[in-house]
Design a protein around this motif. Structure first.
Motif, PDB file in Angstrom:
ATOM      1  N   VAL A 153       0.841  -1.198   0.000  1.00  0.00           N
ATOM      2  CA  VAL A 153       0.000   0.000   0.000  1.00  0.00           C
ATOM      3  C   VAL A 153       0.878   1.250   0.000  1.00  0.00           C
ATOM      4  O   VAL A 153       1.861   1.316   0.734  1.00  0.00           O
ATOM      5  N   SER A 154       0.508   2.240  -0.808  1.00  0.00           N
ATOM      6  CA  SER A 154       1.259   3.505  -0.824  1.00  0.00           C
ATOM      7  C   SER A 154       0.377   4.706  -0.502  1.00  0.00           C
ATOM      8  O   SER A 154       0.888   5.815  -0.325  1.00  0.00           O
ATOM      9  N   ASP A 155      -0.929   4.503  -0.421  1.00  0.00           N
ATOM     10  CA  ASP A 155      -1.895   5.586  -0.217  1.00  0.00           C
ATOM     11  C   ASP A 155      -2.455   5.496   1.200  1.00  0.00           C
ATOM     12  O   ASP A 155      -3.079   4.492   1.570  1.00  0.00           O
ATOM     13  N   ALA A 157      -4.970   6.860   2.423  1.00  0.00           N
ATOM     14  CA  ALA A 157      -6.428   6.755   2.420  1.00  0.00           C
ATOM     15  C   ALA A 157      -6.890   5.296   2.373  1.00  0.00           C
ATOM     16  O   ALA A 157      -7.966   4.959   2.874  1.00  0.00           O
ATOM     17  N   GLN A 158      -6.077   4.427   1.802  1.00  0.00           N
ATOM     18  CA  GLN A 158      -6.441   3.007   1.729  1.00  0.00           C
ATOM     19  C   GLN A 158      -6.356   2.312   3.082  1.00  0.00           C
ATOM     20  O   GLN A 158      -6.813   1.177   3.236  1.00  0.00           O
ATOM     21  N   GLU A 224       6.659   0.686   0.426  1.00  0.00           N
ATOM     22  CA  GLU A 224       6.268   1.622  -0.634  1.00  0.00           C
ATOM     23  C   GLU A 224       6.425   3.047  -0.118  1.00  0.00           C
ATOM     24  O   GLU A 224       5.956   3.380   0.982  1.00  0.00           O
ATOM     25  N   ALA A 226       5.387   6.576   0.530  1.00  0.00           N
ATOM     26  CA  ALA A 226       4.023   7.076   0.683  1.00  0.00           C
ATOM     27  C   ALA A 226       3.723   8.160  -0.350  1.00  0.00           C
ATOM     28  O   ALA A 226       4.543   9.048  -0.597  1.00  0.00           O
ATOM     29  N   GLU A 227       2.548   8.069  -0.942  1.00  0.00           N
ATOM     30  CA  GLU A 227       2.116   9.117  -1.854  1.00  0.00           C
ATOM     31  C   GLU A 227       1.821  10.392  -1.057  1.00  0.00           C
ATOM     32  O   GLU A 227       1.424  10.331   0.108  1.00  0.00           O
ATOM     33  N   PHE A 229       0.067  13.168   0.778  1.00  0.00           N
ATOM     34  CA  PHE A 229      -1.256  13.108   1.402  1.00  0.00           C
ATOM     35  C   PHE A 229      -1.393  14.320   2.304  1.00  0.00           C
ATOM     36  O   PHE A 229      -0.603  14.507   3.232  1.00  0.00           O
ATOM     37  N   SER A 235       4.624  13.477   4.405  1.00  0.00           N
ATOM     38  CA  SER A 235       4.559  12.904   3.055  1.00  0.00           C
ATOM     39  C   SER A 235       4.675  13.994   1.994  1.00  0.00           C
ATOM     40  O   SER A 235       5.002  13.715   0.840  1.00  0.00           O
TER      41      SER A 235
END
Length: 293
Positions: A153-155, A157-158, A224, A226-227, A229, A235
């Motif tokens: 996972v990188s998001d 929000a997920q 991963e 992190a994107e 955010f 981030s």
């Protein structure tokens, strides 16, 4: 990476005096005709004393030598990792031998402040609190935030409604608490956090790319970056790593900055990061800034 506090550690300062009496300096390792690129003084002529602690892949001491008075403080050995590789280049161009002073993380900064070492290394963030008592180099590399999970996972929000772990003292704890609320689980160390992740006690962990890769070498967890955010500021603007020196040591500071600039411009800094398992893009940390803490 920690927003480490600056509480005084008397044992660190006392042990520093004992460390000064010990040395792994070998005068034959620097060529007699070596000409340094810059002029500056160190505590002991020809030696660069580096205070550090174990935080691979940023700093790790191999073949530690002399223990001081039965304490955790040691002198000697070889400094490796990202910071070690950078300082090795610096020492070579400045005709210096590195003398490694290993200690606990919380004692590194007080050792430099007390004059027991010339430089402090080990992925120290540029913070307002440190800038009040020490001089910091320009940013060396960005310490990129990562999500570590079984599924990659990188998001952020997920991960809502999931159990997410991080470590007490990290700069992004407050943001994660605001976003995940009761879903955030705090641990005292990365080791205990990653054990919990492996055991399934949490669904994901938040740390840095470097630490994540170090702790996932022997398992199937996925690291991963992190994107970006909005609700996790780190981030968007990751912490910037620096070396620390005593306040007023302007010539040494300038020489360190010159080495970092040279390594960055030549592409060697990106190579050092990649060789140590980090993303070479971290070699471009952005404009200098200080984070609170």
């Amino acid at each position: 990476m920690f927003r480490r506090t600056m509480a005084g550690l008397a044992t660190a300062v006392l042990a520093t005096a004992a460390l000064v009496a010990c040395s792994n300096y070998d005068s034959d390792s620097v060529a007699e005709d070596c000409v340094p690129e810059h002029e500056f003084a160190t505590d002991t002529d020809g030696i660069l004393k580096v205070s550090t602690y174990s935080l691979p892949p940023y700093s790790e001491v191999l073949d530690r030598e002399l223990s001081v008075d039965g304490t955790a403080f040691t002198v000697g050995g070889t400094l490796t990792g990202v910071d070690g590789d950078i300082l090795a280049d610096f020492a070579a161009t400045e005709c210096l031998e590195i003398e490694v002073h290993s200690t606990a993380a919380g004692a590194v900064l007080s050792t430099v402040q007390a004059g027991g070492a010339d430089v402090g290394a080990g992925n120290w963030y540029r913070t307002t609190e440190r800038a009040e008592i020490l001089d910091l180099t320009e940013p060396i590399y960005a310490d990129q935030v990562a999500i570590i999970s079984p599924d990659g996972v990188s998001d952020f929000a997920q991960l809502q409604d999931k159990r997410v772990g991080t470590v007490v003292g990290y700069q992004y704890v407050a943001d994660l608490r605001d976003y995940f609320a009761d879903g955030l689980v705090l641990y005292n160390s990365p080791l205990t956090m990653f054990r919990a992740l492996e055991d399934g006690d949490i669904d994901a962990a938040v740390d840095t790319v470097g630490v994540g890769r170090e702790f996932t070498k022997e398992n199937d967890l996925v690291v991963e970056a992190a994107e970006p955010f909005d609700q996790v500021s780190a981030s968007l603007e990751p912490g910037q790593s620096a070396f620390v020196v005593q306040q007023g040591d302007d010539d040494l500071l300038a020489a360190l900055n010159a080495t970092v600039d040279r390594l960055r411009e030549s592409g060697r800094l990106a190579e050092i990061l990649e060789e140590n398992g980090l993303d070479p893009s971290a070699a471009e940390p952005g404009e200098p800034r200080l984070i609170d803490g």
